[in-house]
Design an enzyme around this catalytic site. Structure first.
Site, PDB file in Angstrom:
ATOM      1  N   LYS A 185       0.840  -1.203   0.000  1.00 21.98           N
ATOM      2  CA  LYS A 185       0.000   0.000   0.000  1.00 21.98           C
ATOM      3  C   LYS A 185       0.874   1.252   0.000  1.00 21.98           C
ATOM      4  O   LYS A 185       1.630   1.488   0.933  1.00 21.98           O
ATOM      5  CB  LYS A 185      -0.931  -0.010   1.224  1.00 21.98           C
ATOM      6  CG  LYS A 185      -1.744   1.273   1.440  1.00 21.98           C
ATOM      7  CD  LYS A 185      -2.677   1.165   2.653  1.00 21.98           C
ATOM      8  CE  LYS A 185      -3.383   2.484   2.950  1.00 21.98           C
ATOM      9  NZ  LYS A 185      -4.268   2.399   4.138  1.00 21.98           N
TER      10      LYS A 185
ATOM     11  N   LYS B  88     -10.661  12.265   8.623  1.00 23.62           N
ATOM     12  CA  LYS B  88     -10.148  11.846   9.940  1.00 23.62           C
ATOM     13  C   LYS B  88     -10.137  13.043  10.884  1.00 23.62           C
ATOM     14  O   LYS B  88     -10.057  14.182  10.441  1.00 23.62           O
ATOM     15  CB  LYS B  88      -8.707  11.341   9.789  1.00 23.62           C
ATOM     16  CG  LYS B  88      -8.571   9.975   9.133  1.00 23.62           C
ATOM     17  CD  LYS B  88      -7.110   9.566   9.073  1.00 23.62           C
ATOM     18  CE  LYS B  88      -6.935   8.223   8.383  1.00 23.62           C
ATOM     19  NZ  LYS B  88      -7.542   7.107   9.121  1.00 23.62           N
TER      20      LYS B  88
ATOM     21  N   ASP C  91       1.333   6.267   5.763  1.00 29.78           N
ATOM     22  CA  ASP C  91       0.408   5.274   5.215  1.00 29.78           C
ATOM     23  C   ASP C  91       0.943   4.600   3.941  1.00 29.78           C
ATOM     24  O   ASP C  91       0.240   3.832   3.293  1.00 29.78           O
ATOM     25  CB  ASP C  91      -0.956   5.941   4.952  1.00 29.78           C
ATOM     26  CG  ASP C  91      -2.122   4.978   5.119  1.00 29.78           C
ATOM     27  OD1 ASP C  91      -1.931   3.899   5.711  1.00 29.78           O
ATOM     28  OD2 ASP C  91      -3.226   5.309   4.639  1.00 29.78           O
TER      29      ASP C  91
ATOM     30  N   ASP D 244     -12.565   6.556   4.094  1.00 28.99           N
ATOM     31  CA  ASP D 244     -11.320   6.345   4.842  1.00 28.99           C
ATOM     32  C   ASP D 244     -10.865   4.878   4.783  1.00 28.99           C
ATOM     33  O   ASP D 244      -9.747   4.559   5.162  1.00 28.99           O
ATOM     34  CB  ASP D 244     -11.511   6.797   6.298  1.00 28.99           C
ATOM     35  CG  ASP D 244     -10.193   7.009   7.020  1.00 28.99           C
ATOM     36  OD1 ASP D 244      -9.143   7.010   6.340  1.00 28.99           O
ATOM     37  OD2 ASP D 244     -10.225   7.176   8.256  1.00 28.99           O
TER      38      ASP D 244
ATOM     39  N   ARG E 264      -7.838  -0.766   1.014  1.00 32.35           N
ATOM     40  CA  ARG E 264      -8.336  -1.990   0.371  1.00 32.35           C
ATOM     41  C   ARG E 264      -8.758  -1.718  -1.072  1.00 32.35           C
ATOM     42  O   ARG E 264      -8.708  -2.604  -1.920  1.00 32.35           O
ATOM     43  CB  ARG E 264      -9.486  -2.575   1.206  1.00 32.35           C
ATOM     44  CG  ARG E 264     -10.677  -1.679   1.362  1.00 32.35           C
ATOM     45  CD  ARG E 264     -11.579  -2.065   2.538  1.00 32.35           C
ATOM     46  NE  ARG E 264     -11.012  -1.629   3.822  1.00 32.35           N
ATOM     47  CZ  ARG E 264     -11.551  -1.862   4.999  1.00 32.35           C
ATOM     48  NH1 ARG E 264     -12.671  -2.563   5.104  1.00 32.35           N
ATOM     49  NH2 ARG E 264     -10.986  -1.429   6.110  1.00 32.35           N
TER      50      ARG E 264
HETATM   51  N1  BES Z   1      -4.457   4.097   7.046  1.00 31.02           N
HETATM   52  C1  BES Z   1      -5.596   3.812   7.838  1.00 31.02           C
HETATM   53  C2  BES Z   1      -5.303   2.767   8.914  1.00 31.02           C
HETATM   54  C3  BES Z   1      -4.516   3.240  10.097  1.00 31.02           C
HETATM   55  C4  BES Z   1      -5.154   3.836  11.170  1.00 31.02           C
HETATM   56  C5  BES Z   1      -3.163   3.018  10.170  1.00 31.02           C
HETATM   57  C6  BES Z   1      -4.419   4.227  12.275  1.00 31.02           C
HETATM   58  C7  BES Z   1      -2.441   3.403  11.269  1.00 31.02           C
HETATM   59  C8  BES Z   1      -3.054   4.017  12.321  1.00 31.02           C
HETATM   60  C9  BES Z   1      -6.710   3.258   6.960  1.00 31.02           C
HETATM   61  O1  BES Z   1      -6.782   3.778   5.681  1.00 31.02           O
HETATM   62  C10 BES Z   1      -7.997   3.611   7.638  1.00 31.02           C
HETATM   63  O2  BES Z   1      -8.286   4.762   7.744  1.00 31.02           O
HETATM   64  N2  BES Z   1      -8.728   2.595   8.084  1.00 31.02           N
HETATM   65  C11 BES Z   1      -9.958   2.799   8.760  1.00 31.02           C
HETATM   66  C12 BES Z   1     -10.951   1.794   8.248  1.00 31.02           C
HETATM   67  C13 BES Z   1     -12.356   2.043   8.725  1.00 31.02           C
HETATM   68  C14 BES Z   1     -12.896   3.307   8.119  1.00 31.02           C
HETATM   69  C15 BES Z   1     -13.202   0.854   8.347  1.00 31.02           C
HETATM   70  C16 BES Z   1      -9.704   2.618  10.251  1.00 31.02           C
HETATM   71  O3  BES Z   1      -8.939   1.738  10.626  1.00 31.02           O
HETATM   72  O4  BES Z   1     -10.234   3.399  11.028  1.00 31.02           O
HETATM   73 ZN    ZN Z   2      -5.044   4.493   4.885  1.00 32.90          ZN
HETATM   74 MN    MN Z   3      -7.918   5.556   5.599  1.00 28.39          MN
END
Ligand code: BES
Ligand code: ZN
Ligand code: MN
Length: 508
Positions: A272, A284, A295, A355, A359
């Site tokens: 990624k 966020k 990221d 967010d 995926r």
């Molecule tokens: N890049 C983030 C995941 C992440 C969060 C990595 C905190 C490191 C620290 C990912 O793109 C994301 O935002 N995931 C969301 C998914 C949710 C919206 C289903 C998450 O984990 O909150």
């Molecule tokens: Zn992300």
């Molecule tokens: Mn995200």
């Protein structure tokens, strides 16, 4: 840093710092082959101040306290209990930790040249000790001060310029090889840390493309960059959808290493490369958002592992790496909750949360990579979910896999590298959570099992190809504090991947 193996006597080393690694012992005698060092350490040993414990160190200036040594300083570093350790991987970690402690101690001193005496009776082969020593030294002396203006940089500690490993009567060639192996893996991991430390404006998607092109030129790899127009032709609605809100064009970076014939087993790596994740329209919270410059650590891990693979050129295996790279930003053009996208290959997806973008870009890369390169196994790496931090903290990478043998290989490689993984399940119950009313699937799976439903989403795009997914959101930065792991990005998974490729079953 200049790295060399040396058979010169340690007593004659006239550089800044001479390092001895000493194993923990309750015995009366200091377990060290050098009589001079045994004598010098005696008072500290007797008093119990220095007993060779993990994390312990003892510094002295030989001209004042002992005769017969030419070095400016001597540092004894504790290895911990090695004698009764039977776990090879724990021994490897001990060596890395002790080497990390050594460079931490050296960092505060005016040390430019350093010699270490290869410890004996560690329970490991000498080449393996040398490998882990180089890793600990290089990873432990990592620094990122590119953006510090020179006035401040001048106050930065002295850097070690030459390092030599004293191997005594051992086979210097085998030890040198171990040392170089450790060095290539550690340099690759440090490169991944550099990429991650770059801010969003210092490392946009095009930088991944430039890095891959440079690697390809230097090491005769083949490199393909899919541009936005290519993605449009190919129908990569995931990468394009996430990229819609960004002014920076997306890239799908492809780097191929061929170790002999095209028909040899092919391992595919996907990382990624989200160069900044604001969340998009599902924005966020502001607090901590700056961390989302990290990221892209999956993409960095994959391309930097390719650097080591390219240097080592293993025979009998092909490795292809793919990095989908884009920013995720809100704008009037951006993807919205409720939108439906079509991935490469035709599967449709309802966007519940913009967010959950990782995926989306990985799905296109996985489906395209499998269709194009027909790999024998696929591994993807991504800072995919906050949920994996809830589950495993910052100490283990989450692993999901459709193939037990591949999962075992990864678990072993992670243990050998000191980058432990923990396997989570996949299964129809989790896949059920991402069924959509209006499209084939949706991009979030509700409250429970957030890391697994993200894995289940990716699983939709890998077909029958043996596949493993590493969620490195908890370990790519703020990884378990160790002597050789600084604050900030850790370079996680680079050394795991390098070890995996080195030990991958080859065609002869
Ligand atoms: N890049 C983030 C995941 C992440 C969060 C990595 C905190 C490191 C620290 C990912 O793109 C994301 O935002 N995931 C969301 C998914 C949710 C919206 C289903 C998450 O984990 O909150
Ligand atoms: Zn992300
Ligand atoms: Mn995200």
């Amino acid at each position: 840093m200049l790295f060399e193996c040396n058979q010169k006597e340690a007593d004659l080393f006239s550089g800044d710092l001479l390092v001895y690694f000493i194993r923990e012992s309750k015995g009366k005698a200091v377990p060290c082959p050098s009589r001079i060092i045994r004598r010098a350490l005696k008072p500290a040993w007797k008093s119990g101040d220095f007993r060779g414990k993990k994390g312990q160190s003892f510094l002295y200036y030989p001209s004042a306290s002992a005769k017969g040594l030419a070095a400016g300083r001597v540092l004894a570093v504790g290895l911990g209990k090695t004698a009764d350790q039977v776990d090879i991987n724990a021994l490897r970690e001990q060596i890395r930790l002790a080497a990390g402690t050594a460079v931490q101690q050296a960092a505060g001193l005016q040390v430019r040249s350093m010699m270490a005496v290869l410890p004996d009776k560690t329970g490991l082969a000498d080449a393996e000790v040398a490998e882990c020593l180089s890793e600990g030294l290089l990873l432990g002396s990592y620094r990122f001060d590119k953006y510090k203006s020179s006035a401040e940089a001048e106050e930065e500690p002295t850097v070690i310029e030459t390092f030599s490993l004293q191997v005594g009567g051992l086979d210097p060639e085998a030890v040198q090889e171990g040392m170089d192996r450790g060095r290539r893996a550690a340099e690759a991991a440090c490169r991944a840390r550099d990429m991650a430390n770059e801010p969003g404006n210092g490392w946009p998607p095009v930088k991944f493309a430039e890095f891959a092109r440079t690697l390809a030129r230097r090491h005769k790899l083949s490199c393909d960059i899919l541009e936005k127009e290519d993605m449009q032709k190919l129908g990569m609605g995931g990468i394009l959808g996430v990229n819609q809100g960004s002014a920076q064009p997306p890239k799908l970076v492809i780097l191929k290493y061929e170790g002999g014939k095209k028909t040899y087993p092919t391992l595919m790596l996907v990382g990624k490369g989200l160069t900044f994740d604001s969340g998009g329209i599902s924005l966020k919270p502001g607090q901590g958002m700056e961390e989302m410059k990290y990221d892209m650590c999956g993409g960095a891990a994959v391309l930097c592992a390719m650097q080591a693979v390219a240097q080592e050129r293993p025979e009998g295996i092909n490795v292809v790496a793919l990095v989908p790279a884009t920013e995720n930003l809100p704008s009037s053009m951006a993807l919205k909750p409720g939108d439906i996208i079509t991935h490469y290959g035709g599967k449709t997806s309802e966007i519940i949360n913009t967010d959950a973008e990782g995926r989306l870009i990985l799905a296109d890369a996985l489906a395209y990579g499998i269709a194009t390169y027909a790999p024998d196994a696929v591994i993807d790496l991504a800072t995919l979910t906050g949920a994996v931090i809830i589950g495993l903290g910052h100490h283990r990478t989450g692993l999901m896999a459709t193939d037990d043998a591949l999962a075992e290989q990864l678990l072993l490689a992670g243990d050998r590298a000191g980058e432990p993984l923990w396997r989570l399940p996949l299964g129809p119950e989790y896949s059920e959570q991402i069924k959509s009313q209006v499209a084939d699937i949706k991009n979030t799976g509700g409250k429970g099992a957030g890391s697994i439903t993200a894995g289940a989403y990716l699983q939709e795009f890998v077909g029958d190809t043996p596949w493993a997914h590493l969620d490195i959101a908890g370990t790519a930065w703020n990884f378990t504090e160790k002597s050789y792991i600084p604050k900030g990005p850790s370079g996680i998974a680079v050394r795991t991947l390098v070890d995996l490729v080195r030990r991958w079953p080859r065609k002869k």
